[in-house]
Design an enzyme around this catalytic site. Structure first.
Site, PDB file in Angstrom:
ATOM      1  N   ASP A  10      64.062  78.370  70.276  1.00 10.09           N
ATOM      2  CA  ASP A  10      62.858  78.623  69.494  1.00 10.09           C
ATOM      3  C   ASP A  10      61.859  79.373  70.368  1.00 10.09           C
ATOM      4  O   ASP A  10      61.574  78.954  71.493  1.00 10.09           O
ATOM      5  CB  ASP A  10      62.239  77.313  69.007  1.00 10.09           C
ATOM      6  CG  ASP A  10      63.097  76.626  67.950  1.00 10.09           C
ATOM      7  OD1 ASP A  10      64.140  77.192  67.578  1.00 10.09           O
ATOM      8  OD2 ASP A  10      62.714  75.529  67.500  1.00 10.09           O
ATOM      9  N   ASP A 131      64.117  73.797  53.916  1.00  7.88           N
ATOM     10  CA  ASP A 131      63.355  72.897  54.787  1.00  7.88           C
ATOM     11  C   ASP A 131      62.634  71.866  53.933  1.00  7.88           C
ATOM     12  O   ASP A 131      61.969  72.223  52.958  1.00  7.88           O
ATOM     13  CB  ASP A 131      62.337  73.679  55.616  1.00  7.88           C
ATOM     14  CG  ASP A 131      62.992  74.784  56.440  1.00  7.88           C
ATOM     15  OD1 ASP A 131      64.157  74.608  56.817  1.00  7.88           O
ATOM     16  OD2 ASP A 131      62.339  75.803  56.698  1.00  7.88           O
TER      17      ASP A 131
END
Length: 244
Positions: A10, A131
């Protein structure tokens, strides 16, 4: 087919970080050389990598593009990329630069025709990010929660030709609470699209349990903080996934 283990990189401000519950203010920095981290994962045996441009997810456009390009250039396997990819031009650009799969999240809810068109144009290359916060779809870097359920969004793309669904339990992400096995398997059984699990992986037990459900449509698992904190050995995770 064995479970695919995707180590995660990330990116925030060009650094390798992990967030807690998707909160940019709760970022732990794990390094400032993303490409070197990608190579360490490759040396441990990883053939797949999951990369997220966190800044891009909030900005709606690529922010850490230079770091991503370096990762793609050096990593010998397949790179799956998400974060701020919300139009056809951005999708095409990343495929041209060597990304194997593009993850579309916010745009999947706001502009489903974009996903359908891209899935036709780039067969096997489009992943839809589903998500969830309490079963509802979260968007825009998880800052907003919609009124659409995870299963409803997933079913919209059953006939679109997308490669996989990336299911993240936001409430577990980066917290090492353990993957939400039940919700992941329920989603995989509810749709005909392969599902990739993400959020909360804390050890080999999560990898083993998810691998046992490959027959139910669980294609892979993404793990980040557990690797960086030393709670999960990548080579061992790959071995467990293959054995199951």
């Amino acid at each position: 087919m064995s479970l695919i283990v995707f180590p995660a990189i990330d990116l925030k401000g060009g650094q390798v970080v992990r967030l807690a519950e998707g909160d940019m203010a709760r970022a732990t920095v794990y390094g400032d050389d993303p490409a070197a981290q990608a190579m360490r994962f490759a040396e441990a045996g990883a053939a797949h990598l999951h990369v997220v441009d966190l800044d891009g997810a909030f900005a709606g456009t690529s922010v850490n593009g230079a770091a991503v390009q370096e990762i793609v250039a050096r990593f010998p396997g397949y790179v799956q990329l998400g974060g701020g990819i919300r139009d056809r031009a951005a999708i095409a650009r990343w495929f041209d630069l060597g990304v194997a799969r593009v993850v579309i999240g916010t745009a999947a809810l706001d502009n489903p025709d974009l996903v359908r068109g891209a899935a036709r144009e780039f067969p096997g290359g489009i992943v839809v990010a589903v998500d969830a916060r309490d079963g509802m779809v979260a968007t825009r870097g998880w800052a907003d929660v919609s009124t659409t359920s995870v299963v409803d969004l997933a079913r919209r793309f059953e006939d679109a030709g997308v490669a996989a669904l990336l299911f993240t339990d936001v409430g577990r992400d980066g917290l090492l609470k353990g993957a939400n096995i039940e919700a992941t398997v329920d989603l995989a059984r509810a749709v005909r699209i392969p599902v990739i699990a993400s959020g909360g992986v804390k050890g080999l037990a999560d990898i083993h349990l998810l691998a046992l459900h490959a027959k139910d449509g669980v294609e892979g698992v993404i793990t980040g903080r557990a690797l960086y904190d030393g709670r999960l050995d990548l080579a061992a995770a790959l071995s467990v996934a293959a054995a199951a």
